[in-house]
Design an enzyme around this catalytic site. Structure first.
Site, PDB file in Angstrom:
ATOM      1  N   ASN A   5       0.879  -1.177   0.000  1.00  0.00           N
ATOM      2  CA  ASN A   5       0.000   0.000   0.000  1.00  0.00           C
ATOM      3  C   ASN A   5       0.910   1.218   0.000  1.00  0.00           C
ATOM      4  O   ASN A   5       1.455   1.586   1.031  1.00  0.00           O
ATOM      5  CB  ASN A   5      -0.893  -0.012   1.253  1.00  0.00           C
ATOM      6  CG  ASN A   5      -1.684   1.281   1.401  1.00  0.00           C
ATOM      7  OD1 ASN A   5      -1.797   2.055   0.449  1.00  0.00           O
ATOM      8  ND2 ASN A   5      -2.214   1.523   2.581  1.00  0.00           N
ATOM      9  N   LYS A  16       0.184   4.201  -0.270  1.00  0.00           N
ATOM     10  CA  LYS A  16      -0.450   5.417   0.266  1.00  0.00           C
ATOM     11  C   LYS A  16      -0.200   6.580  -0.708  1.00  0.00           C
ATOM     12  O   LYS A  16      -0.133   6.361  -1.910  1.00  0.00           O
ATOM     13  CB  LYS A  16       0.058   5.719   1.672  1.00  0.00           C
ATOM     14  CG  LYS A  16      -0.008   4.505   2.597  1.00  0.00           C
ATOM     15  CD  LYS A  16       0.128   4.893   4.024  1.00  0.00           C
ATOM     16  CE  LYS A  16       0.289   3.630   4.863  1.00  0.00           C
ATOM     17  NZ  LYS A  16      -0.073   3.835   6.251  1.00  0.00           N
ATOM     18  N   HIS A  24      -9.582   1.131   4.644  1.00  0.00           N
ATOM     19  CA  HIS A  24      -8.324   1.376   5.366  1.00  0.00           C
ATOM     20  C   HIS A  24      -8.611   2.332   6.519  1.00  0.00           C
ATOM     21  O   HIS A  24      -9.439   3.241   6.392  1.00  0.00           O
ATOM     22  CB  HIS A  24      -7.284   1.964   4.412  1.00  0.00           C
ATOM     23  CG  HIS A  24      -5.902   1.986   5.001  1.00  0.00           C
ATOM     24  ND1 HIS A  24      -5.510   2.942   5.902  1.00  0.00           N
ATOM     25  CD2 HIS A  24      -4.857   1.142   4.856  1.00  0.00           C
ATOM     26  CE1 HIS A  24      -4.252   2.692   6.270  1.00  0.00           C
ATOM     27  NE2 HIS A  24      -3.835   1.603   5.655  1.00  0.00           N
ATOM     28  N   GLU A  51      -7.110   4.805   7.559  1.00  0.00           N
ATOM     29  CA  GLU A  51      -6.921   6.227   7.238  1.00  0.00           C
ATOM     30  C   GLU A  51      -8.153   6.783   6.516  1.00  0.00           C
ATOM     31  O   GLU A  51      -8.480   7.962   6.661  1.00  0.00           O
ATOM     32  CB  GLU A  51      -5.632   6.402   6.412  1.00  0.00           C
ATOM     33  CG  GLU A  51      -4.398   6.180   7.280  1.00  0.00           C
ATOM     34  CD  GLU A  51      -3.166   5.673   6.552  1.00  0.00           C
ATOM     35  OE1 GLU A  51      -3.122   5.730   5.314  1.00  0.00           O
ATOM     36  OE2 GLU A  51      -2.248   5.182   7.247  1.00  0.00           O
ATOM     37  N   GLU A  55      -5.704  -4.940  10.420  1.00  0.00           N
ATOM     38  CA  GLU A  55      -4.721  -3.877  10.613  1.00  0.00           C
ATOM     39  C   GLU A  55      -5.019  -3.130  11.911  1.00  0.00           C
ATOM     40  O   GLU A  55      -5.831  -2.176  11.911  1.00  0.00           O
ATOM     41  CB  GLU A  55      -4.790  -2.893   9.439  1.00  0.00           C
ATOM     42  CG  GLU A  55      -4.419  -3.496   8.107  1.00  0.00           C
ATOM     43  CD  GLU A  55      -3.758  -2.473   7.188  1.00  0.00           C
ATOM     44  OE1 GLU A  55      -2.663  -2.763   6.701  1.00  0.00           O
ATOM     45  OE2 GLU A  55      -4.313  -1.387   7.002  1.00  0.00           O
ATOM     46  N   GLY A  63       2.103   2.300  10.702  1.00  0.00           N
ATOM     47  CA  GLY A  63       3.052   3.397  10.557  1.00  0.00           C
ATOM     48  C   GLY A  63       3.722   3.812  11.852  1.00  0.00           C
ATOM     49  O   GLY A  63       4.380   4.853  11.907  1.00  0.00           O
ATOM     50  N   SER A  93       3.108  -2.144  10.423  1.00  0.00           N
ATOM     51  CA  SER A  93       4.543  -2.169  10.689  1.00  0.00           C
ATOM     52  C   SER A  93       5.178  -3.520  10.410  1.00  0.00           C
ATOM     53  O   SER A  93       6.117  -3.925  11.094  1.00  0.00           O
ATOM     54  CB  SER A  93       4.836  -1.717  12.128  1.00  0.00           C
ATOM     55  OG  SER A  93       4.397  -0.377  12.321  1.00  0.00           O
TER      56      SER A  93
HETATM   57  C1  PEP Z   1      -0.914   0.258   5.936  1.00  0.00           C
HETATM   58  O1  PEP Z   1      -0.987   1.460   5.771  1.00  0.00           O
HETATM   59  O2  PEP Z   1      -1.757  -0.499   5.430  1.00  0.00           O
HETATM   60  C2  PEP Z   1       0.213  -0.252   6.725  1.00  0.00           C
HETATM   61  C3  PEP Z   1       0.159  -1.490   7.145  1.00  0.00           C
HETATM   62  O3  PEP Z   1       1.224   0.618   6.974  1.00  0.00           O
HETATM   63  P1  PEP Z   1       2.633   0.288   7.688  1.00  0.00           P
HETATM   64  O4  PEP Z   1       3.127  -1.015   7.097  1.00  0.00           O
HETATM   65  O5  PEP Z   1       3.511   1.430   7.348  1.00  0.00           O
HETATM   66  O6  PEP Z   1       2.357   0.158   9.144  1.00  0.00           O
END
Ligand code: PEP
Length: 246
Positions: free
Chosen positions: A9, A11, A93, A95, A164, A170, A208
């Site tokens: 992803n 982003k 997601h 976000e 998630e 992040g 992460s």
């Molecule tokens: C995400 O945004 O779906 C995600 C898992 O981000 P990160 O791997 O940076 O935590």
């Protein structure tokens, strides 16, 4: 044995030059022993389609409209994504839920629209830190998934689910393999009650995931891959996670 899926992803990151380097780095590292995809910002879908044509690396989008067409300025329909050759679209997601006030119902409508156009929705669910600390993790993820299961009906087995935890996205604060597996197991149980295909469905972990923690997470029985944010922006890191999944 389920085949694993590693999906990047990106982003709101990228440029033509950076994308070209990243996509070349990924395709040069093939073959992978797992399904691999990149979910790129909409303006770069055609670049991804050209760069990945003829390879088994798939591409997708990070959001879609629940509407088929019409006066929805700024939105992108699933039919448009399908014209770009998208295989996947991320929906729900955290976000999007947080910054765009997306509700469980809207996420479910988007997942339904995606499937109707032949795209596989990657449906994200996950609890905030406050919800985890209040002991509400199970309640929250089940509520989020339940809306999508209800909307998809007999097609529920065709989605990909991504767990998630919001507190892990992040932040560098990854869920322990035991924490992640526990939630994946209860999501699988919820899917089993809804579809005969639950055992074959891919449930990804996101939050992460990095080259140094991927193997132990991916070794859990109900973790079928990763949705990767930050680590999907460097070919070496993303490829290392794909290798850990293969
Ligand atoms: C995400 O945004 O779906 C995600 C898992 O981000 P990160 O791997 O940076 O935590």
């Amino acid at each position: 044995m389920r085949r694993k899926l590693v999906a990047g992803n990106w982003k709101m990151h990228g440029s033509h030059a950076a994308n070209a380097e990243l996509l070349a780095g990924i395709t040069a590292a093939r073959p992978f022993g797992c399904d691999v995809a990149v979910c790129v910002p909409t303006p770069y879908l055609s670049q991804a389609a050209v760069a990945l044509a003829g390879s088994d690396v798939r591409w997708g989008a990070q959001d879609c409209s629940a509407h088929a067409q019409g006066a929805y300025t700024g939105e992108v329909s699933v039919a448009m994504l399908a014209e770009f050759g998208c295989r996947y679209v991320i929906v729900g997601h955290s976000e999007r839920r947080q910054y765009h006030a997306e509700t469980d119902q809207l996420v479910a409508d988007k997942a339904k629209a995606a499937l109707a156009s032949g795209l596989t929705p990657i449906v994200c669910v996950g609890e905030t830190l406050a919800q985890r600390e209040a002991g509400e993790t199970e309640l929250v993820v089940k509520r989020q998934l339940s809306a999508v299961i209800h909307a998809l009906g007999h097609c529920a087995g065709e989605m990909v689910v991504a767990y998630e935890p919001v507190w892990a996205i992040g932040t560098g604060q990854v869920a322990t393999p035991e924490q992640a597996q526990a939630v994946h197991a209860l999501l699988r149980a919820q899917l089993k009650a809804a579809t005969p295909h639950a055992e074959a469905m891919q449930i990804l972990y996101g939050g992460s995931m990095k080259p140094d923690n991927a193997a132990v997470l991916l070794a859990q029985p109900d973790i079928d891959g990763g949705l990767i944010g930050g680590a999907s922006l460097k070919a070496a890191d993303f490829v290392a996670i794909c290798r850990a999944a293969g």
